[in-house]
Design a protein around this motif. Structure first.
Motif, PDB file in Angstrom:
ATOM      1  N   VAL A 107       6.824  12.407 -15.749  1.00  0.00           N
ATOM      2  CA  VAL A 107       6.835  12.115 -14.312  1.00  0.00           C
ATOM      3  C   VAL A 107       8.178  11.519 -13.908  1.00  0.00           C
ATOM      4  CG1 VAL A 107       5.758  10.791 -12.453  1.00  0.00           C
ATOM      5  CG2 VAL A 107       4.339  11.783 -14.275  1.00  0.00           C
ATOM      6  N   SER A 108       8.671  10.562 -14.703  1.00  0.00           N
ATOM      7  CA  SER A 108       9.957   9.921 -14.414  1.00  0.00           C
ATOM      8  C   SER A 108      10.592   9.449 -15.712  1.00  0.00           C
ATOM      9  CB  SER A 108       9.783   8.704 -13.494  1.00  0.00           C
ATOM     10  OG  SER A 108       9.267   9.064 -12.247  1.00  0.00           O
ATOM     11  N   TYR A 109      11.923   9.434 -15.729  1.00  0.00           N
ATOM     12  CA  TYR A 109      12.694   8.793 -16.793  1.00  0.00           C
ATOM     13  C   TYR A 109      13.871   8.131 -16.096  1.00  0.00           C
ATOM     14  CZ  TYR A 109      15.998   8.271 -20.671  1.00  0.00           C
ATOM     15  OH  TYR A 109      16.904   7.768 -21.571  1.00  0.00           O
ATOM     16  N   CYS A 110      13.806   6.812 -15.947  1.00  0.00           N
ATOM     17  CA  CYS A 110      14.772   6.125 -15.097  1.00  0.00           C
ATOM     18  C   CYS A 110      14.732   4.626 -15.378  1.00  0.00           C
ATOM     19  CB  CYS A 110      14.453   6.388 -13.626  1.00  0.00           C
ATOM     20  SG  CYS A 110      12.776   5.884 -13.142  1.00  0.00           S
ATOM     21  N   THR A 111      15.534   3.867 -14.637  1.00  0.00           N
ATOM     22  CA  THR A 111      15.478   2.411 -14.721  1.00  0.00           C
ATOM     23  C   THR A 111      14.284   1.910 -13.909  1.00  0.00           C
ATOM     24  OG1 THR A 111      16.810   2.040 -12.746  1.00  0.00           O
ATOM     25  CG2 THR A 111      18.001   2.323 -14.842  1.00  0.00           C
ATOM     26  N   PRO A 112      13.842   0.670 -14.154  1.00  0.00           N
ATOM     27  CA  PRO A 112      12.744   0.122 -13.340  1.00  0.00           C
ATOM     28  C   PRO A 112      13.057   0.162 -11.842  1.00  0.00           C
ATOM     29  CG  PRO A 112      13.120  -1.269 -15.248  1.00  0.00           C
ATOM     30  CD  PRO A 112      14.231  -0.261 -15.233  1.00  0.00           C
ATOM     31  N   GLU A 113      14.301  -0.166 -11.476  1.00  0.00           N
ATOM     32  CA  GLU A 113      14.682  -0.155 -10.060  1.00  0.00           C
ATOM     33  C   GLU A 113      14.535   1.238  -9.461  1.00  0.00           C
ATOM     34  OE1 GLU A 113      16.798  -3.541 -12.048  1.00  0.00           O
ATOM     35  OE2 GLU A 113      16.482  -1.434 -12.504  1.00  0.00           O
ATOM     36  N   GLU A 114      14.990   2.246 -10.207  1.00  0.00           N
ATOM     37  CA  GLU A 114      14.909   3.617  -9.714  1.00  0.00           C
ATOM     38  C   GLU A 114      13.459   4.085  -9.604  1.00  0.00           C
ATOM     39  OE1 GLU A 114      19.148   5.287 -11.539  1.00  0.00           O
ATOM     40  OE2 GLU A 114      17.310   5.380 -12.720  1.00  0.00           O
ATOM     41  N   LEU A 115      12.613   3.585 -10.499  1.00  0.00           N
ATOM     42  CA  LEU A 115      11.199   3.961 -10.478  1.00  0.00           C
ATOM     43  C   LEU A 115      10.549   3.554  -9.165  1.00  0.00           C
ATOM     44  CD1 LEU A 115       8.809   5.112 -12.132  1.00  0.00           C
ATOM     45  CD2 LEU A 115       8.327   2.757 -12.828  1.00  0.00           C
ATOM     46  N   ILE A 116      10.885   2.354  -8.692  1.00  0.00           N
ATOM     47  CA  ILE A 116      10.327   1.881  -7.438  1.00  0.00           C
ATOM     48  C   ILE A 116      10.885   2.688  -6.272  1.00  0.00           C
ATOM     49  CG2 ILE A 116       9.955  -0.141  -5.970  1.00  0.00           C
ATOM     50  CD1 ILE A 116       8.805  -0.305  -8.828  1.00  0.00           C
ATOM     51  N   LYS A 117      12.203   2.868  -6.261  1.00  0.00           N
ATOM     52  CA  LYS A 117      12.861   3.522  -5.119  1.00  0.00           C
ATOM     53  C   LYS A 117      12.441   4.977  -4.963  1.00  0.00           C
ATOM     54  CE  LYS A 117      17.008   0.610  -5.267  1.00  0.00           C
ATOM     55  NZ  LYS A 117      18.453   0.561  -5.608  1.00  0.00           N
ATOM     56  N   THR A 118      12.188   5.653  -6.086  1.00  0.00           N
ATOM     57  CA  THR A 118      11.872   7.089  -6.019  1.00  0.00           C
ATOM     58  C   THR A 118      10.377   7.372  -5.902  1.00  0.00           C
ATOM     59  OG1 THR A 118      11.806   7.236  -8.443  1.00  0.00           O
ATOM     60  CG2 THR A 118      13.917   7.695  -7.348  1.00  0.00           C
ATOM     61  N   GLY A 119       9.556   6.303  -5.910  1.00  0.00           N
ATOM     62  CA  GLY A 119       8.119   6.500  -5.765  1.00  0.00           C
ATOM     63  C   GLY A 119       7.427   6.980  -7.019  1.00  0.00           C
ATOM     64  N   GLY A 120       8.022   6.697  -8.175  1.00  0.00           N
ATOM     65  CA  GLY A 120       7.420   7.138  -9.437  1.00  0.00           C
ATOM     66  C   GLY A 120       6.037   6.564  -9.688  1.00  0.00           C
ATOM     67  N   ILE A 121       5.828   5.311  -9.268  1.00  0.00           N
ATOM     68  CA  ILE A 121       4.523   4.678  -9.470  1.00  0.00           C
ATOM     69  C   ILE A 121       3.439   5.396  -8.670  1.00  0.00           C
ATOM     70  CG2 ILE A 121       3.184   2.581  -9.027  1.00  0.00           C
ATOM     71  CD1 ILE A 121       4.927   2.466 -11.513  1.00  0.00           C
ATOM     72  N   GLU A 122       3.765   5.754  -7.409  1.00  0.00           N
ATOM     73  CA  GLU A 122       2.793   6.467  -6.585  1.00  0.00           C
ATOM     74  C   GLU A 122       2.420   7.808  -7.214  1.00  0.00           C
ATOM     75  OE1 GLU A 122       5.358   4.819  -5.522  1.00  0.00           O
ATOM     76  OE2 GLU A 122       5.128   4.026  -3.500  1.00  0.00           O
ATOM     77  N   LYS A 123       3.421   8.498  -7.786  1.00  0.00           N
ATOM     78  CA  LYS A 123       3.165   9.791  -8.419  1.00  0.00           C
ATOM     79  C   LYS A 123       2.220   9.633  -9.613  1.00  0.00           C
ATOM     80  CE  LYS A 123       7.768  11.630  -7.339  1.00  0.00           C
ATOM     81  NZ  LYS A 123       9.061  12.037  -7.958  1.00  0.00           N
ATOM     82  N   LEU A 124       2.365   8.513 -10.301  1.00  0.00           N
ATOM     83  CA  LEU A 124       1.627   8.322 -11.552  1.00  0.00           C
ATOM     84  C   LEU A 124       0.239   7.731 -11.325  1.00  0.00           C
ATOM     85  CD1 LEU A 124       2.323   8.814 -14.525  1.00  0.00           C
ATOM     86  CD2 LEU A 124       3.039   6.433 -14.677  1.00  0.00           C
ATOM     87  N   TYR A 125       0.167   6.709 -10.476  1.00  0.00           N
ATOM     88  CA  TYR A 125      -1.071   5.945 -10.344  1.00  0.00           C
ATOM     89  C   TYR A 125      -1.681   5.969  -8.950  1.00  0.00           C
ATOM     90  CZ  TYR A 125       0.198   3.789 -14.808  1.00  0.00           C
ATOM     91  OH  TYR A 125       0.534   3.567 -16.117  1.00  0.00           O
ATOM     92  N   GLY A 126      -0.917   6.336  -7.920  1.00  0.00           N
ATOM     93  CA  GLY A 126      -1.403   6.227  -6.558  1.00  0.00           C
ATOM     94  C   GLY A 126      -0.818   5.003  -5.881  1.00  0.00           C
ATOM     95  N   LYS A 127      -0.815   5.015  -4.553  1.00  0.00           N
ATOM     96  CA  LYS A 127      -0.134   3.974  -3.785  1.00  0.00           C
ATOM     97  C   LYS A 127      -0.748   2.591  -3.964  1.00  0.00           C
ATOM     98  CE  LYS A 127       1.622   7.038  -0.198  1.00  0.00           C
ATOM     99  NZ  LYS A 127       1.650   7.372   1.240  1.00  0.00           N
ATOM    100  N   GLU A 128      -2.027   2.534  -4.298  1.00  0.00           N
ATOM    101  CA  GLU A 128      -2.689   1.226  -4.348  1.00  0.00           C
ATOM    102  C   GLU A 128      -2.150   0.316  -5.450  1.00  0.00           C
ATOM    103  OE1 GLU A 128      -5.107   4.088  -6.853  1.00  0.00           O
ATOM    104  OE2 GLU A 128      -4.081   4.101  -4.922  1.00  0.00           O
ATOM    105  N   LEU A 129      -1.426   0.879  -6.413  1.00  0.00           N
ATOM    106  CA  LEU A 129      -0.907   0.043  -7.500  1.00  0.00           C
ATOM    107  C   LEU A 129       0.536  -0.387  -7.278  1.00  0.00           C
ATOM    108  CD1 LEU A 129      -2.407   1.556 -10.771  1.00  0.00           C
ATOM    109  CD2 LEU A 129      -3.063  -0.499  -9.533  1.00  0.00           C
ATOM    110  N   ARG A 130       1.120   0.004  -6.181  1.00  0.00           N
ATOM    111  CA  ARG A 130       2.510  -0.343  -5.933  1.00  0.00           C
ATOM    112  C   ARG A 130       2.714  -1.859  -5.879  1.00  0.00           C
ATOM    113  NH1 ARG A 130       7.035   2.226  -3.748  1.00  0.00           N
ATOM    114  NH2 ARG A 130       8.482   0.862  -2.650  1.00  0.00           N
ATOM    115  N   TYR A 131       1.717  -2.566  -5.367  1.00  0.00           N
ATOM    116  CA  TYR A 131       1.858  -4.021  -5.184  1.00  0.00           C
ATOM    117  C   TYR A 131       2.029  -4.754  -6.498  1.00  0.00           C
ATOM    118  CZ  TYR A 131      -2.838  -4.825  -6.945  1.00  0.00           C
ATOM    119  OH  TYR A 131      -3.932  -4.893  -7.750  1.00  0.00           O
ATOM    120  N   ILE A 132       1.639  -4.151  -7.600  1.00  0.00           N
ATOM    121  CA  ILE A 132       1.721  -4.813  -8.907  1.00  0.00           C
ATOM    122  C   ILE A 132       3.172  -5.186  -9.241  1.00  0.00           C
ATOM    123  CG2 ILE A 132       1.468  -4.442 -11.398  1.00  0.00           C
ATOM    124  CD1 ILE A 132      -0.988  -2.808 -10.828  1.00  0.00           C
ATOM    125  N   LEU A 133       4.104  -4.360  -8.800  1.00  0.00           N
ATOM    126  CA  LEU A 133       5.489  -4.523  -9.209  1.00  0.00           C
ATOM    127  C   LEU A 133       6.287  -5.399  -8.234  1.00  0.00           C
ATOM    128  CD1 LEU A 133       6.194  -0.909 -10.403  1.00  0.00           C
ATOM    129  CD2 LEU A 133       5.786  -2.920 -11.797  1.00  0.00           C
TER     130      LEU A 133
END
Length: 260
Positions: A226-252
């Motif tokens: 799904v993604s291979y990047c830095t933690p910062e890039e993961l947030i900016k590119t929406g990698g978490i939403e792609k993987l888990y859905g928007k509801e888990l974004r708040y974790i980070l």
């Protein structure tokens, strides 16, 4: 301390796929490189292929398609396995009632390079001593492993891996069953090994906040990469939403340099 060239790839995956025999792929068409000095976090949903991916890199499974190189060699001809340490979940490591001391457990790490049937040398004892110092467990060396806390046991198993003088260590959910305060100390130890010893680490974990805080790079896998990047890039590119859905974004949130 010698200088590490962080641009050198020590593990290379090229279009790697794996199936357990059916039509469905556990890992499909995954490509990325791990470089010297990386602290790579591997995240993904349950059943997403994290464990399979690690087993492929450890040579425990053979790719159905694609290729893997370890230190520039095809994994099928690679023999220097002492360069790669592995710390699985502690529940799979040992029988807590087996009467073995901390020192004896860590000594097992020297077998990776010298073989199982060899006399313990002065050099081996120094490696064991140094490994225990690195994980701050030297004072427990004569204690039985079963008498230690979960967090202390995990430090001992890291010392066992260190005794082989590896260049990379894989850790699979290493803090399962360990309390939060002990986990924080454990991750401080990993940070020290990575940043002060330039030891390459590959950490498989469910806790997204820990991965985002600790890792220098993140692999997100859900069969596909799904993604291979830095933690910062993961947030900016929406990698978490792609993987888990928007509801888990708040974790980070509120984790150091992570920008949102």
């Amino acid at each position: 301390m010698h200088t590490i060239d962080h641009t050198i790839s020590i593990i290379e995956l090229d279009k790697v796929s794996y199936t357990f025999g059916g039509a469905e792929y556990a890992v499909k068409d995954v490509s990325f490189n791990i470089h010297r000095g990386d602290y790579l976090g591997v995240i993904g949903p349950n059943g997403g292929g994290k464990t399979t991916l690690v087993k492929l890199m450890l040579g425990l499974l053979q790719p159905s398609k694609g290729s893997i190189k370890l230190f520039g060699q095809d994994i099928r001809s690679f023999r220097d396995w002492y360069k790669i340490g592995y710390v699985p979940q502690k529940t799979t490591l040992f029988d807590a009632n087996f009467p073995v001391t901390v020192e004896e457990v860590v000594s097992m790490g020297t077998y990776a390079k010298r073989g199982l049937f060899h006399f313990t040398t002065v050099e081996d004892r120094k490696k064991v001593h140094d490994a225990l110092v690195q994980v701050e467990m030297l004072q427990y060396k004569k204690r039985l492993i079963g008498d230690l806390s979960g967090g202390q046991q995990q430090r001992v198993f890291i010392a066992r891996a260190l005794a082989a003088e590896p260049e990379v260590i894989f850790l699979d959910e290493p803090t399962v069953g360990v309390d939060t305060a002990t986990q924080e100390q454990f991750y401080l130890l990993l940070r020290k090994l990575n940043r002060k010893l330039d030891l390459t680490l590959v950490l498989v974990l469910h806790e997204l906040d820990v991965v985002a805080r600790e890792a220098t790079e993140i692999v997100c896998i859900n069969s596909n990469l799904v993604s291979y990047c830095t933690p910062e890039e993961l947030i900016k590119t929406g990698g978490i939403e792609k993987l888990y859905g928007k509801e888990l974004r708040y974790i980070l949130h509120d984790h150091g340099s992570i920008s949102r």
